[in-house]
Design an enzyme around this catalytic site. Structure first.
Site, PDB file in Angstrom:
ATOM      1  N   GLU A 106      -3.160   2.294   1.707  1.00  0.00           N
ATOM      2  CA  GLU A 106      -3.885   1.159   2.265  1.00  0.00           C
ATOM      3  C   GLU A 106      -3.005   0.107   2.931  1.00  0.00           C
ATOM      4  O   GLU A 106      -2.889  -1.032   2.431  1.00  0.00           O
ATOM      5  CB  GLU A 106      -4.745   0.494   1.186  1.00  0.00           C
ATOM      6  CG  GLU A 106      -5.773   1.418   0.571  1.00  0.00           C
ATOM      7  CD  GLU A 106      -6.805   0.675  -0.286  1.00  0.00           C
ATOM      8  OE1 GLU A 106      -6.674  -0.544  -0.474  1.00  0.00           O
ATOM      9  OE2 GLU A 106      -7.758   1.327  -0.743  1.00  0.00           O
ATOM     10  N   GLU A 126      -9.775   7.738  -2.575  1.00  0.00           N
ATOM     11  CA  GLU A 126     -10.337   6.786  -3.540  1.00  0.00           C
ATOM     12  C   GLU A 126     -11.791   6.533  -3.197  1.00  0.00           C
ATOM     13  O   GLU A 126     -12.132   6.311  -2.031  1.00  0.00           O
ATOM     14  CB  GLU A 126      -9.631   5.418  -3.509  1.00  0.00           C
ATOM     15  CG  GLU A 126      -8.288   5.387  -4.157  1.00  0.00           C
ATOM     16  CD  GLU A 126      -7.652   3.990  -4.125  1.00  0.00           C
ATOM     17  OE1 GLU A 126      -8.374   2.980  -4.138  1.00  0.00           O
ATOM     18  OE2 GLU A 126      -6.419   3.933  -4.058  1.00  0.00           O
TER      19      GLU A 126
HETATM   20  C1  FCB Z   1      -8.088  -0.157  -3.640  1.00  0.00           C
HETATM   21  C2  FCB Z   1      -6.717   0.071  -4.229  1.00  0.00           C
HETATM   22  C3  FCB Z   1      -6.715   0.518  -5.654  1.00  0.00           C
HETATM   23  C4  FCB Z   1      -7.802  -0.157  -6.456  1.00  0.00           C
HETATM   24  C5  FCB Z   1      -9.128  -0.087  -5.753  1.00  0.00           C
HETATM   25  C6  FCB Z   1     -10.276  -0.702  -6.521  1.00  0.00           C
HETATM   26  O1  FCB Z   1      -8.005  -1.084  -2.610  1.00  0.00           O
HETATM   27  O2  FCB Z   1      -6.018   1.042  -3.474  1.00  0.00           O
HETATM   28  O3  FCB Z   1      -5.423   0.310  -6.150  1.00  0.00           O
HETATM   29  O4  FCB Z   1      -7.432  -1.438  -6.790  1.00  0.00           O
HETATM   30  O5  FCB Z   1      -9.041  -0.680  -4.509  1.00  0.00           O
END
Ligand code: FCB
Length: 457
Positions: free
Chosen positions: A171, A359
């Site tokens: 990210e 994610e």
């Molecule tokens: C993302 C992050 C991860 C976690 C989630 C909820 O932005 O990559 O580390 O905190 O959000």
């Protein structure tokens, strides 16, 4: 609630189901075996930065509970684990001596995954920059990109023979804009000039990292994990539509442009180019090397309108209202359709390789009652987003896997320990792990894979 077996039928047999974590959020043991502080150790010790002044000193104590946690991952029936490597354990000062004990920890982690037949997806940078590098300017300094290249080479030299995939960054939107422009994440800077430097040097570090991986293990699949925004304009008006395009270039184009096209977006360059650092002759070629895969982290859409304030800084937008009131406990709008729209839009605009959802998940803070965590809303969130993923596969998009965020509750950055994203509950007093209802459901789904017949309907 979708029956996990019915849902499983919608995925090809070699689709990977996994769980994800990040070093600073779970490891604790911040002073063990030669690790030195990262920018997040410093940031979380500064009053007013992290909720409740929580820090990563103990977190989930994963560093000391590695084997039990690997057993836990295995018990969830998943085929892959996404974790990150802590640079301050490997090269504690960012540059200078290599710390063998740090490498040993990840050696044990990767061997433990192999022994359990779980694929290892490593992320090199999930925000724990060695604090010593701030002395040179951190990500606002070009030298940090070169330090990252050496760190990458060191890690891959040791672990590359056993990794299944590696991502350079997690990210960049967060480590650039959220950390250097909005001041919410470490180092807490609020300055466009610093942020533009961090943007270019992060992109450059990514490219130098790709080169370093390929020098060591040319066949190791290398990619990057991005949290692109699916941007909805607040209205159909021409000004709001144009605001949506500016937001796209700023939030997505700043990374997708250089990485997948070898250029920064025109609108961004004309508004802010004069404040960017010098782009050296080979930079764009280094940054835009072809990747083997990319990862998408998706939670919620972004809705924007035009900011009419005279002289408003690019991208000159304000937040627009969500279209529905369903929110998770962290306040993020639940809108699964946006995941589909996002993948379609990005594939229209860029030529992208295979994609993993690295994610996805939801914050719900319910605790253990009579030994059980009934987190039905999280289960629904995950199954709704998986249904969208199955639609994308049906439409022909190369979606190869899905990692639930997160394996377990952990240090949620500026929110500290109050916000829980785990499919496994963590009692921070006792470190007891309890698989939540969503975790049991996810296990039923994941353990259907790999399937013999690699086709989906
Ligand atoms: C993302 C992050 C991860 C976690 C989630 C909820 O932005 O990559 O580390 O905190 O959000």
């Amino acid at each position: 609630m979708i029956d996990p077996k019915t849902l499983a039928d919608r995925f090809p047999g070699d689709f990977l189901f996994g769980v994800a974590t990040a070093s600073f959020q779970i490891e604790g043991a911040t002073k063990a075996d030669g690790r030195k502080p990262s920018i997040w150790d410093a940031f979380s010790n500064m009053p007013g930065r992290v909720h409740n002044r929580d820090n990563g000193d103990i977190a989930c104590d994963h560093y000391n509970r590695l084997d039990d946690d690997l057993d836990l991952i295995q018990s969830l029936g998943v085929q892959a684990y996404r974790f990150s490597i802590a640079w301050p354990r490997i090269i504690p000062e960012g540059t200078g001596p290599i710390n063998e004990k740090g490498l040993d920890f990840y050696d044990r982690l990767v061997d433990g995954l192999k022994a359990r037949n779980i694929k290892a997806f490593a992320t090199l940078y999930h925000w724990d920059l060695p604090l010593a590098l701030m002395g040179d300017g951190g990500w606002a300094a070009r030298s940090t990109a070169h330090a990252f290249q050496r760190y990458t080479k060191t890690v891959i030299n040791r672990l590359g023979d056993r990794l299944d995939a590696v991502a350079t960054f997690n990210e960049p939107w967060c480590s650039v804009w959220l950390s250097h422009l909005y001041g919410i994440h470490a180092p807490g800077e609020r300055n466009m000039d610093a942020a533009l430097h961090a943007m270019h040097y992060t992109n450059l570090a990514h490219g130098l990292g790709v080169s370093a991986v390929r020098e060591e293990y040319p066949n190791l699949p290398v990619g990057i994990v991005i949290n692109p925004m699916h941007i909805y304009a607040g209205s159909d008006s021409a000004v709001d539509q144009e605001a949506g395009e500016r937001a796209f270039d700023f939030h997505n184009g700043a990374f997708f442009g250089p990485i997948f096209k070898g250029e920064y977006p025109e609108r961004l360059l004309s508004a802010l180019g004069s404040r960017m650092p010098k782009v050296e002759a080979d930079d764009m070629a280094i940054i835009s090397q072809k990747l083997d895969w990319w990862g998408v982290n998706y939670y919620t859409p972004m809705r924007v309108s035009d900011d009419p304030t005279p002289g408003a800084e690019f991208p000159a937008t304000v937040s627009a209202k969500p279209v529905n009131d369903i929110k998770t406990d962290i306040g993020w709008e639940v809108f699964p359709e946006a995941l589909g729209d996002l993948i379609r839009t990005l594939n229209e605009r860029y030529s992208l390789p295979d994609c993993y959802i690295t994610e996805n998940g939801a914050c719900y803070n319910m605790g253990v009652e009579n030994g059980v965590v009934d987190d039905q809303p999280r289960l629904d969130y995950i199954s709704d987003h998986l249904a969208v993923t199955a639609d994308l596969i049906k439409e022909g998009y190369p979606m190869k896997g899905y990692f639930a965020w997160s394996l377990m509750d952990n240090f949620e950055w500026a929110e500290g320990y109050t916000m829980r994203f785990g499919i496994v509950h963590v009692d921070y007093e006792t470190q007891l792990r309890t698989i939540k209802k969503s975790g049991h459901w996810y296990k039923e789904l994941a353990e259907q894979f790999p399937k013999g017949n690699h086709k989906a309907g």
